[in-house]
Write a protein that holds these residues in place. Structure first.
Motif, PDB file in Angstrom:
ATOM      1  N   PRO A  77       0.818  -1.215   0.000  1.00  0.00           N
ATOM      2  CA  PRO A  77       0.000   0.000   0.000  1.00  0.00           C
ATOM      3  C   PRO A  77       0.854   1.269   0.000  1.00  0.00           C
ATOM      4  O   PRO A  77       1.813   1.394   0.763  1.00  0.00           O
ATOM      5  N   GLY A  78       0.511   2.184  -0.876  1.00  0.00           N
ATOM      6  CA  GLY A  78       1.242   3.434  -1.003  1.00  0.00           C
ATOM      7  C   GLY A  78       2.327   3.403  -2.054  1.00  0.00           C
ATOM      8  O   GLY A  78       2.785   4.448  -2.524  1.00  0.00           O
ATOM      9  N   ALA A  79       2.768   2.192  -2.449  1.00  0.00           N
ATOM     10  CA  ALA A  79       3.868   2.089  -3.411  1.00  0.00           C
ATOM     11  C   ALA A  79       3.449   2.546  -4.809  1.00  0.00           C
ATOM     12  O   ALA A  79       4.243   3.129  -5.541  1.00  0.00           O
ATOM     13  N   GLY A  80       2.209   2.268  -5.185  1.00  0.00           N
ATOM     14  CA  GLY A  80       1.751   2.665  -6.513  1.00  0.00           C
ATOM     15  C   GLY A  80       1.709   4.178  -6.670  1.00  0.00           C
ATOM     16  O   GLY A  80       2.168   4.724  -7.684  1.00  0.00           O
ATOM     17  N   SER A  81       1.180   4.858  -5.671  1.00  0.00           N
ATOM     18  CA  SER A  81       1.132   6.321  -5.715  1.00  0.00           C
ATOM     19  C   SER A  81       2.533   6.910  -5.714  1.00  0.00           C
ATOM     20  O   SER A  81       2.814   7.881  -6.425  1.00  0.00           O
ATOM     21  N   ARG A  82       3.420   6.314  -4.925  1.00  0.00           N
ATOM     22  CA  ARG A  82       4.795   6.817  -4.875  1.00  0.00           C
ATOM     23  C   ARG A  82       5.487   6.626  -6.223  1.00  0.00           C
ATOM     24  O   ARG A  82       6.205   7.514  -6.695  1.00  0.00           O
ATOM     25  N   LEU A  83       5.245   5.500  -6.879  1.00  0.00           N
ATOM     26  CA  LEU A  83       5.841   5.251  -8.189  1.00  0.00           C
ATOM     27  C   LEU A  83       5.340   6.262  -9.210  1.00  0.00           C
ATOM     28  O   LEU A  83       6.124   6.794 -10.016  1.00  0.00           O
TER      29      LEU A  83
END
Length: 232
Positions: A161-167
């Motif tokens: 969770p959160g990795a997609g937005s950060r990418l």
């Protein structure tokens, strides 16, 4: 969706109704987009845009207070189109086919040179001469798409969770930087290629972006703790 050229109101005719004002605004945006396809952002003035749209320079300022505000709106429309395509491609791709997903992403960027131009001037130019309230509205719209698309990306690529937005956030910095590095002036490019010790500065946009994406995704999968703020 990216703005398309509407049927023109006609030079000298004043836009009075809301519908005519919307059409006039669309004509100005379409004219700016045409100019951007012909020359770099820095070479475009509001006078150029007004002339291309068939309106007086003062009229263009009734719709956009600055050149930066005009092109920020163009970027907002291009971003919406890009995210729509991104989401559709994500739904159509298999969860295990990372290479195929990256191929689609690279091909989509290759089809959107004007988006790359606008991304390249967002932080250094556009945000510096647009009212803060308008920049915040733009960023809120962008944040909504980043959050929604990021969540779908996490499911598809099996990220925490959160990795997609950060990418997706990282892409906003990486993509315009690589695009500018990959397109030096022709004389400089020739000189770099002729110097063995400097030829490494001549890069291929798609190849370098692929390498970076693979490295970032691998890092996010194996070291999800990198998402945490190191100050906390």
């Amino acid at each position: 969706m990216v703005n398309k050229a509407p049927a023109k109101i006609g030079p000298g005719r004043r836009a009075v109704s809301a519908d005519l004002k919307d059409r006039r605004r669309s004509e100005i945006l379409a004219a700016a987009l045409r100019l951007l396809s012909e020359r770099p952002y820095a070479a475009i003035t509001m006078s150029d845009v007004a002339a291309a749209a068939g309106v007086a320079k003062g009229t263009s300022y009734l719709y956009f207070p600055t050149r930066e505000a005009l092109f920020l709106q163009l970027l907002a429309e291009h971003y919406l189109g890009w995210f729509d395509a991104f989401d559709a491609r994500l739904q159509a791709s298999a969860a295990s086919n990372l290479d195929g997903w990256i191929d689609g992403l690279l091909q989509d960027f290759a089809r959107r040179p004007l988006l790359l131009q606008l991304m390249g001037v967002l932080h250094a130019v556009l945000e510096h001469n647009v009212p803060v309230a308008e920049v915040l509205a733009f960023k809120r719209q962008l944040a909504q798409r980043v959050t929604a698309s990021g969540a779908a990306l996490e499911q598809r690529l099996q990220l925490s969770p959160g990795a997609g937005s950060r990418l997706l956030l990282w892409l906003q910095a990486i993509v315009p930087g690589l695009a500018q590095m990959a397109a030096p002036p022709a004389p400089l490019r020739a000189a770099l290629l002729a110097a063995p010790d400097l030829s490494g500065f001549v890069i291929d946009f798609s190849a370098e972006l692929r390498r970076l994406l693979l490295a970032l995704i691998a890092g996010l999968r194996t070291c999800p703790e990198t998402l945490h703020d190191p100050r906390t």
